[in-house]
Design an enzyme around this catalytic site. Sequence first.
Site, mmCIF file in Angstrom:
data_model
loop_
_atom_site.group_PDB
_atom_site.id
_atom_site.type_symbol
_atom_site.label_atom_id
_atom_site.label_comp_id
_atom_site.label_asym_id
_atom_site.label_seq_id
_atom_site.Cartn_x
_atom_site.Cartn_y
_atom_site.Cartn_z
ATOM 1 N N HIS A 18 0.840 -1.205 0.000
ATOM 2 C CA HIS A 18 0.000 0.000 0.000
ATOM 3 C C HIS A 18 0.878 1.259 0.000
ATOM 4 O O HIS A 18 0.635 2.199 -0.754
ATOM 5 C CB HIS A 18 -0.873 0.052 1.265
ATOM 6 C CG HIS A 18 -1.918 -1.004 1.372
ATOM 7 N ND1 HIS A 18 -2.064 -1.784 2.498
ATOM 8 C CD2 HIS A 18 -2.906 -1.402 0.528
ATOM 9 C CE1 HIS A 18 -3.083 -2.602 2.341
ATOM 10 N NE2 HIS A 18 -3.611 -2.403 1.152
ATOM 11 N N ARG A 93 -2.650 -6.071 -8.188
ATOM 12 C CA ARG A 93 -1.578 -7.037 -8.019
ATOM 13 C C ARG A 93 -1.597 -8.072 -9.139
ATOM 14 O O ARG A 93 -0.657 -8.262 -9.852
ATOM 15 C CB ARG A 93 -1.685 -7.737 -6.654
ATOM 16 C CG ARG A 93 -1.164 -6.906 -5.520
ATOM 17 C CD ARG A 93 -1.723 -7.337 -4.221
ATOM 18 N NE ARG A 93 -3.156 -7.123 -4.171
ATOM 19 C CZ ARG A 93 -3.897 -7.245 -3.096
ATOM 20 N NH1 ARG A 93 -3.359 -7.636 -1.980
ATOM 21 N NH2 ARG A 93 -5.188 -7.008 -3.131
ATOM 22 N N SER A 131 -3.026 -7.659 3.085
ATOM 23 C CA SER A 131 -3.273 -7.501 4.531
ATOM 24 C C SER A 131 -3.770 -8.808 5.150
ATOM 25 O O SER A 131 -3.362 -9.188 6.245
ATOM 26 C CB SER A 131 -4.309 -6.406 4.772
ATOM 27 O OG SER A 131 -3.860 -5.197 4.251
HETATM 28 P P1 ADP Z 1 -9.956 -3.647 0.096
HETATM 29 O O1 ADP Z 1 -10.369 -2.951 1.350
HETATM 30 O O2 ADP Z 1 -10.679 -3.192 -1.147
HETATM 31 O O3 ADP Z 1 -9.782 -5.114 0.201
HETATM 32 P P2 ADP Z 1 -7.242 -3.042 0.699
HETATM 33 O O4 ADP Z 1 -7.476 -2.199 1.876
HETATM 34 O O5 ADP Z 1 -6.598 -4.357 0.923
HETATM 35 O O6 ADP Z 1 -8.512 -3.135 -0.222
HETATM 36 O O7 ADP Z 1 -6.342 -2.253 -0.329
HETATM 37 C C1 ADP Z 1 -6.726 -1.049 -0.916
HETATM 38 C C2 ADP Z 1 -6.160 -0.979 -2.319
HETATM 39 O O8 ADP Z 1 -4.798 -1.314 -2.310
HETATM 40 C C3 ADP Z 1 -6.815 -1.938 -3.307
HETATM 41 O O9 ADP Z 1 -6.902 -1.277 -4.566
HETATM 42 C C4 ADP Z 1 -5.846 -3.077 -3.395
HETATM 43 O O10 ADP Z 1 -5.908 -3.740 -4.642
HETATM 44 C C5 ADP Z 1 -4.530 -2.341 -3.253
HETATM 45 N N1 ADP Z 1 -3.454 -3.190 -2.746
HETATM 46 C C6 ADP Z 1 -3.497 -4.055 -1.694
HETATM 47 N N2 ADP Z 1 -2.306 -4.650 -1.506
HETATM 48 C C7 ADP Z 1 -1.475 -4.160 -2.470
HETATM 49 C C8 ADP Z 1 -0.104 -4.409 -2.835
HETATM 50 N N3 ADP Z 1 0.629 -5.305 -2.191
HETATM 51 N N4 ADP Z 1 0.409 -3.718 -3.878
HETATM 52 C C9 ADP Z 1 -0.362 -2.841 -4.556
HETATM 53 N N5 ADP Z 1 -1.656 -2.571 -4.281
HETATM 54 C C10 ADP Z 1 -2.211 -3.218 -3.262
#
Ligand code: ADP
Length: 163
Positions: A18, A93, A131
């Site tokens: 993130h 991803r 996460s």
């Molecule tokens: P959600 O609440 O929609 O599941 P997250 O809080 O996990 O999403 O993540 C928010 C955004 O960050 C999403 O667009 C997700 O695809 C992106 N994201 C999560 N992990 C990664 C990563 N390792 N690299 C790049 N983008 C990521």
Amino acid sequence: MKRKAVYAGSFDPITNGHLDIVRRSLCSFDEVIVAVAYNSAKDTALFSVAERVEMIREALTDVAERVEVDSFEGLLVDYCDRKAACAVIRGLRAVTDFEYEFQMAMMNRHLNPRVETFFMTASEAYLYTASRLVKEVSRLGGDVGSLVPPGVNERLNRKFAES
Ligand code: ADP
């Protein structure tokens, strides 16, 4: 006019994947709002919204001038309007992310065509960082220190030591 974008998610907790997206997005936007999206009726998160916001702030102190950390409940596009942001940033991803993200982008455009969705590809190093997995591994005693900022690693260790 400042180009302002919202990067929203549950961030339960924020990972280096993130953070990499936030830092890279600062090349294209003047200001980025990292917003913890929550639903008080059915929040099953490990960390409270306040804890999540605090961990994100701690990890982004060096760019605090251009990054606001906030939380919101409700529709993302309405939040963008309130914040006068014209863009939503999402991280991709793998192909598996695409279907869901594409649907969300279409729905958001339907709800509010003034807000554009920008997709950024994950860095190779964090392609497999999620996460959900970080929590699972940490719960089982695995080392996730290279996948999350130090403050998150400490809190994960504390959280799982308690249980
Ligand atoms: P959600 O609440 O929609 O599941 P997250 O809080 O996990 O999403 O993540 C928010 C955004 O960050 C999403 O667009 C997700 O695809 C992106 N994201 C999560 N992990 C990664 C990563 N390792 N690299 C790049 N983008 C990521």
